[in-house]
Design an enzyme around this catalytic site. Sequence first.
Site, short mmCIF file in Angstrom:
data_model
loop_
_atom_site.label_atom_id
_atom_site.label_comp_id
_atom_site.label_asym_id
_atom_site.label_seq_id
_atom_site.Cartn_x
_atom_site.Cartn_y
_atom_site.Cartn_z
N LYS A 26 0.84 -1.19 0.00
CA LYS A 26 0.00 0.00 0.00
C LYS A 26 0.88 1.24 0.00
O LYS A 26 2.09 1.17 0.24
CB LYS A 26 -0.93 0.01 1.21
CG LYS A 26 -0.21 0.00 2.56
CD LYS A 26 -1.19 -0.05 3.71
CE LYS A 26 -0.45 0.00 5.05
NZ LYS A 26 -1.38 0.03 6.19
N TYR A 50 15.28 31.97 3.01
CA TYR A 50 14.08 32.75 3.28
C TYR A 50 14.10 33.36 4.69
O TYR A 50 14.60 32.75 5.63
CB TYR A 50 12.83 31.88 3.16
CG TYR A 50 12.35 31.66 1.74
CD1 TYR A 50 11.94 32.74 0.96
CD2 TYR A 50 12.28 30.39 1.20
CE1 TYR A 50 11.49 32.54 -0.34
CE2 TYR A 50 11.83 30.17 -0.09
CZ TYR A 50 11.43 31.26 -0.86
OH TYR A 50 10.98 31.07 -2.14
#
Length: 834
Positions: free
Chosen positions: A501, A727
């Site tokens: 999965k 940033y």
Amino acid sequence: MTKVEQIARWCQGEWLAVADKDAALTELCIDSRNIEDPATTLFIALRSPMRDGHGFIADAWQRGVRNFLISHPIDTLPQDSNVILVKDTLAALQQVAAAHRKQFHIPVIGITGSNGKTIVKEWLAALLSEDRSIVRSPRSYNSQIGVPLSVWLMAPEHQLAIFEAGISQPGEMEKLERIIHPDIGIFTNIGEAHSEGFLNTRQKINEKLILFRHVKQLVYCSDQVQLHECIVQYTHALRGNDSSSGIQLFTWSRRQAADLQVTHTHSTNGKTTIQALYDGSEIQVTIPFTDEASVENAIHCWCTLLLLSVPQNDIRERMMGLQPISMRMEIKHGINDSTLINDTYNSDLTSLQLALNYLGQQRQHSYHTVIMSDILQPGKRDLDLYDEVAEYMSRRNVQRFIGIGPALYKNKASFRKYKQLRSIFFRSTEHFLKNFHMLSFDKEAILLKGARAFTFEKISVLLEQKVHQTVMSIDLSALRHNLDVYRSLLRPGVRTMAMVKAFAYGSGSYEIANLLQYAGIDYLAVAYTDEGVALRRAGIKVPIMVMSPDATSFDRMIAWKLEPELYNFRSFDAFTAIAATLQVSQYPVHIKLDTGMHRLGFNAADMDALAERIAAQPGIKVASIFSHLAASDDAAQDDFTRQQAAAFDTMSGKLVQHLPYTPIRHLCNTAGIARHTSLQYDMVRLGLGLYGIDSSASLQGRLRQVSTLRTSIAQVRHVPAGDSIGYGHHTIAPRDMRIATICIGYADGYPRSLGNGKAHVIINGRPAPTVGSICMDMCMTDITDIPGVAEGDEAIVFGQDLAVTQLASWAGTIPYEIMTGISQRVKRVYTNGE
């Protein structure tokens, strides 16, 4: 050719059935899926904790095999066959290989050590192949099974053999020595690999040295103190009182006098020049590598060439032409939804057979293409060689063959006689590239198989799908290894369900599922219907359980033969209604019980009503009853785990009492397999352990890392002290710094929380801490103290030297989240060393 009668004599076998004692044999086969020429194949039924080859005798017979070596009587002997009974089929395989080896009187090089065996073997083969026809171990066939299969490949046309040998416990090397019986030995180095079975390093060295008890010469580095001491003691013991006999040691050293005394190494522009003293003269070679492991491996090769009296000019020229050796076939996403198998590090018949075996496993594509260069293999007539290659292609149901090189172009007729094989030929790689636009590649499996001289990397560039330059490579052979580790812990008859999965924990659904199917997994499990449908469309046939089925997709599940997990009366009623509408009968379903985790599942109070509903529904059949352990990895929670098991016994027992058949029961997840062996029931579910991570830590030392996430350096820049980085103008350079901006960010799955030095990547073998905030597509790393870093260099985000568990720890999460969070835009490349 060897005859069956000879095989029986070599292994002292008893005849159980005789069809033709004079039948000629050319192949030994231990896997019924990989049979090349059944008429000349001996199928050897090996037994292991995971599998008994006797169960595949009928399959081998159906494929045309008529010669069998077995270790216990079977109910029905295969008809019209030769059947030989021995006490131990592995011991018999080794006896046969040892007897086969005695028929040849060519030089044999035996290689052992902790690391570098395969690289040294492949480089030696490349360096010596211009002068000699060479047989060598395929890939890293160095085990108790791999060595005899390698030695069996020796044939009259060969002039030199090179075999590697690896061991994991005492007593193994004595068996391998009898099979290889080398004339020249190479001991690469000694390290921690496979040390679990030995008391200490000296014991491991002495065990490995058994390979060399009959060699004439032995090459090693005398700078390794323990290794040198053990070798000197070993050779003295072998010599005894006869000073004229014994092993001639050929040593190399950077620190002291030696046969080859390395005086200086200098690396620049991706090359390393090695200067040395040999036989009173100064000599040197240059290799196209700078890493220390490659330098060491190259020096071992250099010593061997000197020992074989290869002229200095030839040595210099050939060493400069050494190429990186890919230890595994690479499986990549190709153009137009194709799959590209890149296996271009060598070109010979043995490696071609292995590559074709792997091509045949690519069931997601019905159309298979092989692009192959001339085989540079002295000692065999071109016509015979390419007749054999063409027969391989036909036998393996290859639809299209593209041959590149003057020899293939000249021998077109060998391929054209097979009408079902579309064959196209080009005189050179350049000729192919010029005409590439005239060829179409679409939704097919493409095997790229070429000798280094043909520069097939140019073809690979054209066939690869162009995607993000950050790459996650998945080692399928490591995954298979991990599967076998867990299988070895299972009681006889216990089946295995593998979890694929969430894109197989980020590793890629089809590729993982295909390997597991080939390895004989009993069940696969996915989370949602769409995942299961995608696997079915790609050719996966093994049963698939859907763990979180949406009621609106039950009709699609039935259409694609997917089996739902039913966990409450709502899901039960919805599925049985669809089953009735579609008029299906006895459709397999899986009943989930809640034994204390309280996520999904029927409760204890539901059992009587559930049993009644199951009995009233002829449209379904309970394939399995299961539950989920909440804390199987935590010893402090073992009492709770036992409570869950008791609840499971009681609840599942009530259901089974009301059923006219016995469904599979399963409770153990990955950690439970190792820690709670009494709870294995009929099947276990294997998840994260497949990918090399053991949350209980009890097996971590036996598992192999499956995934490596790597990216590249986009820019290197100098940042003065006091300037900000990234940033927010928050991170200020505390000193003059060199910064490498690498091509990975939080959009790729690299957590934003790892910025500002909370994590590092590996660049040039050293840690490079993050600097500033993690950006969407990039992040900055500090390389101030790492010399020689250049734009385009590789950065390892996680892998062998930086575990994903460490990354998860830095991010304050679990490995599941890191692995499943790797973005789909990150390119997946699959490697396979089996």
